[in-house]
Structures are given as structure tokens and as C-alpha cells.
Design a protein around this motif. Structure first.
Motif, PDB file in Angstrom:
ATOM      1  N   TRP A  61       0.874  -1.247  -0.029  1.00 52.55           N
ATOM      2  CA  TRP A  61       0.090  -0.033   0.061  1.00 52.55           C
ATOM      3  C   TRP A  61       0.947   1.385  -0.198  1.00 52.55           C
ATOM      4  O   TRP A  61       1.906   1.558   0.949  1.00 52.55           O
ATOM      5  N   PHE A  62       0.909   2.051  -0.853  1.00 58.94           N
ATOM      6  CA  PHE A  62       1.557   3.368  -1.207  1.00 58.94           C
ATOM      7  C   PHE A  62       0.646   4.368  -0.789  1.00 58.94           C
ATOM      8  O   PHE A  62      -0.361   4.372  -1.367  1.00 58.94           O
ATOM      9  N   GLN A  63       0.943   5.173   0.142  1.00 58.77           N
ATOM     10  CA  GLN A  63       0.189   6.320   0.614  1.00 58.77           C
ATOM     11  C   GLN A  63       0.484   7.880  -0.444  1.00 58.77           C
ATOM     12  O   GLN A  63       1.990   8.019  -0.060  1.00 58.77           O
ATOM     13  N   LEU A  64      -0.171   8.252  -0.938  1.00 59.96           N
ATOM     14  CA  LEU A  64      -0.165   9.711  -1.621  1.00 59.96           C
ATOM     15  C   LEU A  64      -0.590  10.637  -0.834  1.00 59.96           C
ATOM     16  O   LEU A  64      -1.638  10.517  -0.506  1.00 59.96           O
ATOM     17  N   GLY A  65       0.269  11.793  -0.593  1.00 57.20           N
ATOM     18  CA  GLY A  65      -0.451  12.786   0.247  1.00 57.20           C
ATOM     19  C   GLY A  65      -1.076  13.851  -0.634  1.00 57.20           C
ATOM     20  O   GLY A  65      -0.716  13.838  -1.729  1.00 57.20           O
ATOM     21  N   ILE A  66      -2.322  14.409  -0.313  1.00 54.02           N
ATOM     22  CA  ILE A  66      -2.912  15.326  -0.991  1.00 54.02           C
ATOM     23  C   ILE A  66      -2.687  16.760  -0.356  1.00 54.02           C
ATOM     24  O   ILE A  66      -2.851  16.823   0.761  1.00 54.02           O
ATOM     25  N   CYS A  67      -1.938  17.477  -1.207  1.00 53.73           N
ATOM     26  CA  CYS A  67      -1.745  19.007  -1.037  1.00 53.73           C
ATOM     27  C   CYS A  67      -2.510  20.011  -1.659  1.00 53.73           C
ATOM     28  O   CYS A  67      -2.525  19.703  -2.934  1.00 53.73           O
ATOM     29  N   GLY A  79      -4.415   5.837  -0.362  1.00 57.07           N
ATOM     30  CA  GLY A  79      -3.871   4.702  -0.610  1.00 57.07           C
ATOM     31  C   GLY A  79      -3.920   3.964  -1.703  1.00 57.07           C
ATOM     32  O   GLY A  79      -5.169   3.995  -2.249  1.00 57.07           O
ATOM     33  N   VAL A  80      -2.654   3.375  -2.325  1.00 54.80           N
ATOM     34  CA  VAL A  80      -2.798   2.767  -3.485  1.00 54.80           C
ATOM     35  C   VAL A  80      -2.011   1.217  -3.303  1.00 54.80           C
ATOM     36  O   VAL A  80      -1.140   1.250  -2.849  1.00 54.80           O
ATOM     37  N   HIS A  81      -3.266   0.199  -3.297  1.00 52.92           N
ATOM     38  CA  HIS A  81      -2.573  -1.176  -2.939  1.00 52.92           C
ATOM     39  C   HIS A  81      -2.408  -1.767  -4.607  1.00 52.92           C
ATOM     40  O   HIS A  81      -3.229  -1.913  -5.334  1.00 52.92           O
ATOM     41  N   GLN A  87      -3.619  -4.888 -11.522  1.00 54.38           N
ATOM     42  CA  GLN A  87      -4.711  -4.502 -10.624  1.00 54.38           C
ATOM     43  C   GLN A  87      -4.253  -3.617  -9.365  1.00 54.38           C
ATOM     44  O   GLN A  87      -3.407  -4.178  -8.853  1.00 54.38           O
ATOM     45  N   VAL A  88      -5.031  -2.501  -9.244  1.00 57.03           N
ATOM     46  CA  VAL A  88      -4.818  -1.763  -7.926  1.00 57.03           C
ATOM     47  C   VAL A  88      -6.175  -1.569  -7.058  1.00 57.03           C
ATOM     48  O   VAL A  88      -7.159  -1.702  -7.763  1.00 57.03           O
ATOM     49  N   GLU A  89      -6.037  -1.425  -5.789  1.00 56.10           N
ATOM     50  CA  GLU A  89      -7.202  -1.093  -5.167  1.00 56.10           C
ATOM     51  C   GLU A  89      -6.734   0.515  -4.548  1.00 56.10           C
ATOM     52  O   GLU A  89      -5.721   0.785  -4.070  1.00 56.10           O
ATOM     53  N   ILE A 124      -8.842  -1.040 -11.695  1.00 53.84           N
ATOM     54  CA  ILE A 124      -8.841  -0.143 -10.301  1.00 53.84           C
ATOM     55  C   ILE A 124     -10.018  -0.532  -9.642  1.00 53.84           C
ATOM     56  O   ILE A 124     -11.268  -0.419  -9.828  1.00 53.84           O
ATOM     57  N   THR A 125     -10.087  -1.053  -8.095  1.00 51.68           N
ATOM     58  CA  THR A 125     -11.209  -1.412  -7.330  1.00 51.68           C
ATOM     59  C   THR A 125     -11.098  -0.662  -6.159  1.00 51.68           C
ATOM     60  O   THR A 125     -10.022   0.218  -5.788  1.00 51.68           O
ATOM     61  N   ALA A 126     -12.226  -0.462  -5.429  1.00 53.38           N
ATOM     62  CA  ALA A 126     -12.141   0.355  -4.176  1.00 53.38           C
ATOM     63  C   ALA A 126     -13.336  -0.605  -3.241  1.00 53.38           C
ATOM     64  O   ALA A 126     -14.281  -1.162  -3.731  1.00 53.38           O
ATOM     65  N   SER A 127     -13.186  -0.780  -2.089  1.00 52.43           N
ATOM     66  CA  SER A 127     -13.989  -1.323  -0.891  1.00 52.43           C
ATOM     67  C   SER A 127     -14.706  -0.253  -0.164  1.00 52.43           C
ATOM     68  O   SER A 127     -14.012   0.559   0.352  1.00 52.43           O
TER      69      SER A 127
END
Length: 174
Positions: A61-67, A79-81, A87-89, A124-127
Motif C-alpha cells: 500500500w503506497f500512500q500519496l499525500g494530497i496538498c 492509499g494505492v494497493h 490491478q490496484v485498489e 482499479i477497485t475500491a472497497s
């Protein structure tokens, strides 16, 4: 890792971001659907220190900050899994003060563009918790399709909860 929109900068998170990260992630009401809600700053710092430094590494899981553009403080994170090569979540968290301004859709749109067009991801998926109405609407605004509604499939914060799975294929992205 950096991505930009007209109003936002998405970038890697580092230890200097811990106070901002803690500030919006520790809000229990705003994060009632999140699994990580730190109680003390040290927990946010420890999570940041464990984050992978390589974007697009399978199994992480890579976390990208939003500014906001021109500002360095975090207003949220994505979060990008990286499930596998194709495939990514994703998951997104925004500060309560920055919600309902279109930032989530804007940030995810530029990320989807990058994942599909630059990294050639297939899906791309999301839960999403069905009670999280704002996230359900966001997934639909992004053009994601509801693929499944799992009944009491997750044990979350002491109870069994439902889980809705959304997905989008590269060929469906604008």
C-alpha cells in the motif's frame, strides 16, 4: 512520486507530514470507516516510517499525500494497493474541513489517469462500507461500477459489516 491538477499536488508522504497526517487521521468521526485512526502522534509517525518508498511495488500500500497547490501541508491521502501487475485498489481520506469541495474526485481522477495511461493498469477497485454514502457517490462520479455487495464479510471495529466492491477497467476510463 508527484502528480498535479489545477488545484492539487499528490506526492509521497514523509516523516515531516506526520503532524498533518495525524491531525486529520485522528478525527474519529471523519474516519469512522477507516481502519487506521491514530490516537497519538507517535502512531502516525510509525506508520509513515513503515510506508514503502517504491511506487508500483506488488503487495504494498503506497500512500500519496494530497496538498493544495502552493501549500505543503497535507489535507488528505490516497492509499494505492498494488495487488499485482495489472490491478490496484484505492482508498482515500480527506480532512473534514476539505470535504465537499471536489478535491477527492480531482485527486482520484489524476491518479486514475496515471495508473491507466502511464502504468498501463487493467483494473482499479475500491472497497466501501455501504453506510459511507459520500464514498459511494464518489465512486459513481468516477464512473466506477458496483460489482458486489458482500454481506457481513468484514469484521471491523468489533462488528461484522457489509462491503461494497467497485471497479473500473482501463477500457472504461475516459
Amino acid at each position: 512520486m508527484k502528480l498535479e491538477t489545477n488545484r492539487l499536488l499528490l506526492r509521497s508522504i514523509d516523516l515531516n507530514d506526520a503532524p498533518d497526517f495525524f491531525s486529520y487521521r485522528s478525527d474519529t468521526e471523519a474516519n469512522k470507516y477507516q481502519s487506521f485512526v491514530p490516537v497519538v502522534l507517535k502512531e502516525a509517525e510509525q506508520l509513515i516510517l513503515r510506508l514503502p518508498t517504491d511506487f508500483n511495488k506488488i503487495g504494498t500500500w503506497f500512500q500519496l499525500g494530497i496538498c493544495k497547490k502552493g501549500e505543503d501541508n497535507l489535507i488528505g491521502d490516497i492509499g494505492v494497493h498494488f495487488i499485482d501487475n495489472e490491478q490496484v485498489e484505492i482508498g482515500i481520506t480527506l480532512s473534514k474541513d476539505e470535504q465537499r469541495k471536489g478535491f477527492a474526485k480531482e485527486a482520484l481522477t489524476v491518479l486514475f489517469d496515471f495508473l491507466f495511461k502511464e502504468l498501463n493498469k487493467h483494473r482499479i477497485t475500491a472497497s466501501v462500507d455501504p453506510a459511507n454514502v459520500d464514498s459511494l457517490k464518489l465512486m459513481e462520479k468516477l464512473g466506477m461500477r458496483k460489482e458486489a455487495h458482500h454481506i457481513q464479510s468484514l469484521f471491523f471495529k468489533g462488528e461484522w459489516v457489509d462491503d461494497i466492491i467497485f471497479a473500473l477497467l482501463k477500457k472504461e476510463w475516459k
